[in-house]
Design a protein around this motif. Structure first.
Motif, PDB file in Angstrom:
ATOM      1  N   GLN A  51       6.548   9.176   9.849  1.00 16.83           N
ATOM      2  CA  GLN A  51       5.090   9.245   9.728  1.00 16.83           C
ATOM      3  C   GLN A  51       4.566   8.031   8.927  1.00 16.83           C
ATOM      4  OE1 GLN A  51       3.533  12.461   7.378  1.00 16.83           O
ATOM      5  NE2 GLN A  51       1.696  12.651   8.623  1.00 16.83           N
ATOM      6  N   VAL A 104      -9.311  14.083   8.244  1.00 10.75           N
ATOM      7  CA  VAL A 104      -7.839  14.104   8.388  1.00 10.75           C
ATOM      8  C   VAL A 104      -7.186  14.228   7.007  1.00 10.75           C
ATOM      9  CG1 VAL A 104      -5.813  12.767   9.113  1.00 10.75           C
ATOM     10  CG2 VAL A 104      -7.859  12.804  10.549  1.00 10.75           C
ATOM     11  N   HIS A 105      -7.741  13.549   6.034  1.00 11.77           N
ATOM     12  CA  HIS A 105      -7.160  13.617   4.686  1.00 11.77           C
ATOM     13  C   HIS A 105      -7.254  15.020   4.092  1.00 11.77           C
ATOM     14  CE1 HIS A 105      -7.313   8.980   3.912  1.00 11.77           C
ATOM     15  NE2 HIS A 105      -6.275   9.361   4.639  1.00 11.77           N
ATOM     16  N   LEU A 149       1.957   5.330  10.230  1.00 10.69           N
ATOM     17  CA  LEU A 149       0.713   5.081   9.494  1.00 10.69           C
ATOM     18  C   LEU A 149       0.527   3.608   9.136  1.00 10.69           C
ATOM     19  CD1 LEU A 149       0.118   8.052   7.067  1.00 10.69           C
ATOM     20  CD2 LEU A 149      -1.504   7.044   8.639  1.00 10.69           C
ATOM     21  N   TRP A 191      -6.756  -0.362  11.073  1.00  9.89           N
ATOM     22  CA  TRP A 191      -7.926  -0.081  10.213  1.00  9.89           C
ATOM     23  C   TRP A 191      -8.437  -1.388   9.561  1.00  9.89           C
ATOM     24  CZ3 TRP A 191      -8.215  -0.895   4.882  1.00  9.89           C
ATOM     25  CH2 TRP A 191      -9.393  -0.430   4.254  1.00  9.89           C
ATOM     26  N   VAL A 218       2.291  14.299   0.574  1.00  8.44           N
ATOM     27  CA  VAL A 218       1.517  14.607   1.791  1.00  8.44           C
ATOM     28  C   VAL A 218       2.226  14.128   3.062  1.00  8.44           C
ATOM     29  CG1 VAL A 218      -0.690  14.539   0.581  1.00  8.44           C
ATOM     30  CG2 VAL A 218       0.090  12.513   1.787  1.00  8.44           C
ATOM     31  N   MET A 223      -7.887   2.710  -2.222  1.00  9.39           N
ATOM     32  CA  MET A 223      -8.846   1.710  -1.745  1.00  9.39           C
ATOM     33  C   MET A 223      -8.927   0.556  -2.755  1.00  9.39           C
ATOM     34  SD  MET A 223     -10.769   0.885   0.709  1.00  9.39           S
ATOM     35  CE  MET A 223     -11.590   2.100   1.702  1.00  9.39           C
ATOM     36  N   ILE A 225     -11.531   9.877   9.122  1.00  6.82           N
ATOM     37  CA  ILE A 225     -10.415   9.716   8.174  1.00  6.82           C
ATOM     38  C   ILE A 225     -10.530  10.760   7.044  1.00  6.82           C
ATOM     39  CG2 ILE A 225      -9.268   8.128   6.564  1.00  6.82           C
ATOM     40  CD1 ILE A 225     -10.455   5.792   8.179  1.00  6.82           C
ATOM     41  N   PHE A 284       0.851  -1.214   0.000  1.00  5.38           N
ATOM     42  CA  PHE A 284       0.000   0.000   0.000  1.00  5.38           C
ATOM     43  C   PHE A 284       0.879   1.253   0.000  1.00  5.38           C
ATOM     44  CE2 PHE A 284      -2.531   3.180   2.349  1.00  5.38           C
ATOM     45  CZ  PHE A 284      -3.758   3.135   1.685  1.00  5.38           C
ATOM     46  N   THR A 305      -1.329   2.253  11.824  1.00  2.09           N
ATOM     47  CA  THR A 305      -2.717   2.743  11.765  1.00  2.09           C
ATOM     48  C   THR A 305      -3.505   1.920  10.743  1.00  2.09           C
ATOM     49  OG1 THR A 305      -1.812   4.933  12.174  1.00  2.09           O
ATOM     50  CG2 THR A 305      -4.104   4.852  11.466  1.00  2.09           C
TER      51      THR A 305
HETATM   52  C1  HEM Z   1      -7.898   3.264   1.470  1.00  5.17           C
HETATM   53  C2  HEM Z   1      -7.449   4.427   1.630  1.00  5.17           C
HETATM   54  C3  HEM Z   1      -7.006   4.988   2.942  1.00  5.17           C
HETATM   55  C4  HEM Z   1      -7.391   4.684   4.191  1.00  5.17           C
HETATM   56  C5  HEM Z   1      -8.375   3.621   4.619  1.00  5.17           C
HETATM   57  C6  HEM Z   1      -6.676   5.531   5.106  1.00  5.17           C
HETATM   58  C7  HEM Z   1      -6.787   5.517   6.465  1.00  5.17           C
HETATM   59  C8  HEM Z   1      -6.252   6.435   7.316  1.00  5.17           C
HETATM   60  C9  HEM Z   1      -6.456   6.501   8.731  1.00  5.17           C
HETATM   61  C10 HEM Z   1      -7.278   5.490   9.540  1.00  5.17           C
HETATM   62  C11 HEM Z   1      -5.839   7.598   9.205  1.00  5.17           C
HETATM   63  C12 HEM Z   1      -5.786   8.066  10.657  1.00  5.17           C
HETATM   64  C13 HEM Z   1      -6.935   9.021  10.860  1.00  5.17           C
HETATM   65  C14 HEM Z   1      -7.052   9.583  12.274  1.00  5.17           C
HETATM   66  O1  HEM Z   1      -6.089  10.217  12.768  1.00  5.17           O
HETATM   67  O2  HEM Z   1      -8.122   9.404  12.845  1.00  5.17           O
HETATM   68  C15 HEM Z   1      -5.189   8.206   8.081  1.00  5.17           C
HETATM   69  C16 HEM Z   1      -4.428   9.353   8.167  1.00  5.17           C
HETATM   70  C17 HEM Z   1      -3.562   9.698   7.156  1.00  5.17           C
HETATM   71  N1  HEM Z   1      -3.544   9.217   5.876  1.00  5.17           N
HETATM   72 FE1  HEM Z   1      -4.766   7.831   5.105  1.00  5.17          FE
HETATM   73  N2  HEM Z   1      -5.869   6.342   4.371  1.00  5.17           N
HETATM   74  C18 HEM Z   1      -6.033   6.035   3.055  1.00  5.17           C
HETATM   75  C19 HEM Z   1      -5.406   6.621   1.993  1.00  5.17           C
HETATM   76  C20 HEM Z   1      -4.300   7.416   2.151  1.00  5.17           C
HETATM   77  C21 HEM Z   1      -3.417   7.809   1.086  1.00  5.17           C
HETATM   78  C22 HEM Z   1      -3.533   7.348  -0.347  1.00  5.17           C
HETATM   79  C23 HEM Z   1      -2.480   8.603   1.637  1.00  5.17           C
HETATM   80  C24 HEM Z   1      -1.313   9.305   1.036  1.00  5.17           C
HETATM   81  C25 HEM Z   1      -1.113   9.455  -0.258  1.00  5.17           C
HETATM   82  C26 HEM Z   1      -2.813   8.765   3.041  1.00  5.17           C
HETATM   83  C27 HEM Z   1      -2.111   9.574   3.920  1.00  5.17           C
HETATM   84  C28 HEM Z   1      -2.498   9.757   5.229  1.00  5.17           C
HETATM   85  C29 HEM Z   1      -1.831  10.695   6.113  1.00  5.17           C
HETATM   86  C30 HEM Z   1      -0.611  11.568   5.785  1.00  5.17           C
HETATM   87  C31 HEM Z   1      -2.514  10.675   7.322  1.00  5.17           C
HETATM   88  C32 HEM Z   1      -2.248  11.536   8.551  1.00  5.17           C
HETATM   89  C33 HEM Z   1      -1.337  10.841   9.524  1.00  5.17           C
HETATM   90  C34 HEM Z   1      -1.023  11.667  10.740  1.00  5.17           C
HETATM   91  O3  HEM Z   1      -1.963  12.105  11.444  1.00  5.17           O
HETATM   92  O4  HEM Z   1       0.160  11.857  10.934  1.00  5.17           O
HETATM   93  N3  HEM Z   1      -3.911   8.047   3.316  1.00  5.17           N
HETATM   94  N4  HEM Z   1      -5.465   7.522   6.950  1.00  5.17           N
END
Ligand code: HEM
Length: 489
Positions: free
Chosen positions: A58, A92-93, A62, A69, A52, A107, A89, A39, A65
């Motif tokens: 980080q 946060v994105h 993640l 998830w 990002v 996904m 989520i 992933f 995390t």
């Molecule tokens: C299936 C797609 C994705 C899922 C299920 C997912 C899930 C998550 C979850 C559960 C969090 C933590 C949210 C929280 O703090 O409550 C998160 C944060 C984050 N996600 Fe995703 N994500 C996905 C796609 C992506 C992609 C494609 C990227 C980057 C290109 C990304 C970058 C990040 C970043 C940078 C954070 C913030 C982390 C932090 O707080 O330091 N995510 N994501």
């Protein structure tokens, strides 16, 4: 029915799906690390997606995390709290500025990897059912995070627009959110807003506390909020380093989550000062008319006294001691007569008759009239458009003042249609400086206090200016006249 319930019903996510997912978990768990690594490898292969992330730490954080998830995805419980975590989520994105397309594509990869594991490790029929359930829950997750993503992004865009508008407004505006914090503010170019204050801080960080207090802003905001109406504080006075500053403050209730309240500050200091000056000018004009009437009344008896003194003086013998007394009385009568003439000169409207003249010759004539020993400096000459009589009177006034101040006196011609009259005396004290051109302000013991006021009145009536220049030594006055129309600018 809650939104989440509605979504579950729509895709027919039932008991059997829950069982399928729980059954898929042990198969996927053993490949969890591989799936998560894959992933993030894909993300890191896309520069815009990779951007990002702050750092490698980080990414590692993640990964855990994502494992969590995945576990929740397959083990549930798929209740309201689950829905809320998925919604978070999306928000946060938006905060980390993840482009929306990556949520869908990521996904897809995640789903594909989980399906591959199931197909490779489960019975064919069972695998088919598991994959249908994985597909359902993955779509539900995507829907949950996308809904909040859209909402939060719209919010973010609105806030950016709001910031942009407010920041660039040519007035001082502060926009408050529902918690009373400043959500956006005009660029702190004004002398009012504290340049150190940043968005997210309360109003107190932006405005001087004395102003908040004197305007009773808190109460005004409360009133505006309660009534839903605009509240205006017409005048609020702030004393800053001994200087008065005046403001009009308007509080506009907006009752919007982004902008709860708008506080508009308008500085009125210049307007207030202009009003005061206009009032002073009006009362001065009234006093002037009064003084002119009195002067008229005094003039005739003065002439009679003067004539009588001459007659009496003429009848006395040359060595008569009373003659000295009569001369003193005569001096005082002469002074009074000058005062009356000056008063009339000051109060009468100036009858200007500008004509094209040479500045140098104007200065020469005035020097001759003044009887003051003057050095004429500056080679330049200039054609001016001025009233020769008034100009000459102004120069004579200034020359006589300069002579009375003591030391050498000189006139400097130019640059352009200006001349400076300077002396080597003690200069003008700071207390008198600001009021020097007001009537009856004098530094001399014998002056009427009207000479400079009349001089300024005449120069301004000719379209010119008269000012005292800043300098170390004696006093230096600058007369600025109109350049003759045919002269090159
Ligand atoms: C299936 C797609 C994705 C899922 C299920 C997912 C899930 C998550 C979850 C559960 C969090 C933590 C949210 C929280 O703090 O409550 C998160 C944060 C984050 N996600 Fe995703 N994500 C996905 C796609 C992506 C992609 C494609 C990227 C980057 C290109 C990304 C970058 C990040 C970043 C940078 C954070 C913030 C982390 C932090 O707080 O330091 N995510 N994501």
């Amino acid at each position: 029915m809650s939104v989440w319930q509605d979504m579950l019903t729509y895709v027919d996510f039932c008991e059997s799906d829950q069982e399928n997912l729980r059954a898929a978990w042990p198969l996927i768990e053993s490949h969890q690390q591989t799936i998560v690594t894959h992933f993030y490898d894909i993300i890191l292969g896309h520069p815009d997606a990779r951007a990002v992330f702050d750092d490698q730490a980080q990414v590692l954080r993640l990964q855990n995390t994502m494992k969590q998830w995945m576990k929740e995805l397959l083990l549930g419980p798929w209740d309201e709290a689950y829905f809320q975590r998925r919604q978070r989520i999306g928000r946060v994105h938006v905060r980390i500025r993840l482009p929306e397309r990556y949520m869908f594509t990521a996904m897809n990869r995640m789903r594909q990897d989980m399906i591959d594991v199931v197909f490779d490790n489960a019975e064919k029929d069972q695998a088919k059912e598991m994959c249908r359930s994985i597909s359902k829950i993955a779509d539900l997750d995507l829907a949950a995070m996308t809904s909040t993503y859209m909402e939060a992004r719209e919010w973010q865009q609105l806030r950016t627009l709001q910031d942009l508008i407010i920041h660039n407004m040519p007035v001082t505006v502060l926009c408050l959110d529902a918690d009373g914090q400043v959500a956006s503010a005009t660029a702190p170019g004004t002398r009012l807003l504290n340049p150190q204050a940043t968005v997210g801080q309360p109003l107190e960080a932006f405005l001087p506390p004395e102003l908040l207090e004197v305007a009773n802003l808190e109460a005004a905001m409360e009133r505006a909020q309660r009534s839903g109406r605009v509240v205006t504080i017409p005048r609020a006075l702030l004393i800053e380093q001994g200087n008065d500053r005046h403001f009009r403050i308007t509080v506009v209730p907006l009752a919007h989550e982004l902008a709860h309240m708008l506080v508009h500050l308008e500085e009125l200091t210049d307007v207030v000062h202009a009003e005061v000056r206009a009032q002073q000018a009006e009362s001065l004009a009234r006093i002037g008319t009064l003084a002119a009437n009195i002067a008229h009344e005094i003039r005739n008896p003065l002439a009679a006294i003067s004539a009588t003194l001459q007659v009496i003086g003429g009848s006395l013998a040359t060595d008569d001691r009373r003659k000295v007394v009569l001369e003193k009385v005569g001096d005082q009568v002469f002074r009074l007569d000058r005062l009356v003439s000056d008063l009339l000169g000051y109060s009468r409207p100036a009858q200007v008759s500008n004509q094209v003249t040479e500045l140098r010759s104007l200065a020469r004539d005035a020097v001759a009239q003044s009887g003051v020993d003057v050095e004429l400096r500056g080679e330049q000459d200039c054609q001016v458009f001025a009233d020769p009589q008034y100009t000459s009177q102004v120069i004579v006034n200034l020359l006589q003042n300069a002579r009375d101040a003591g030391g050498p006196v000189w006139i400097e011609l130019g640059p352009g249609p200006t001349l400076r009259i300077c002396d080597s005396g003690p200069g003008v004290s700071a207390e008198v400086r600001d009021r020097l051109f007001e009537p009856f302000v004098t530094t001399k013991t014998r002056g009427t206090g009207l000479g400079l006021a009349i001089s300024r009145k005449y120069t301004e009536a000719m379209g010119g200016s008269l000012e005292l220049l800043d300098g170390d030594g004696g006093a230096c006055f600058r007369i600025g006249l109109l350049r003759a129309p045919h002269e090159a600018p």
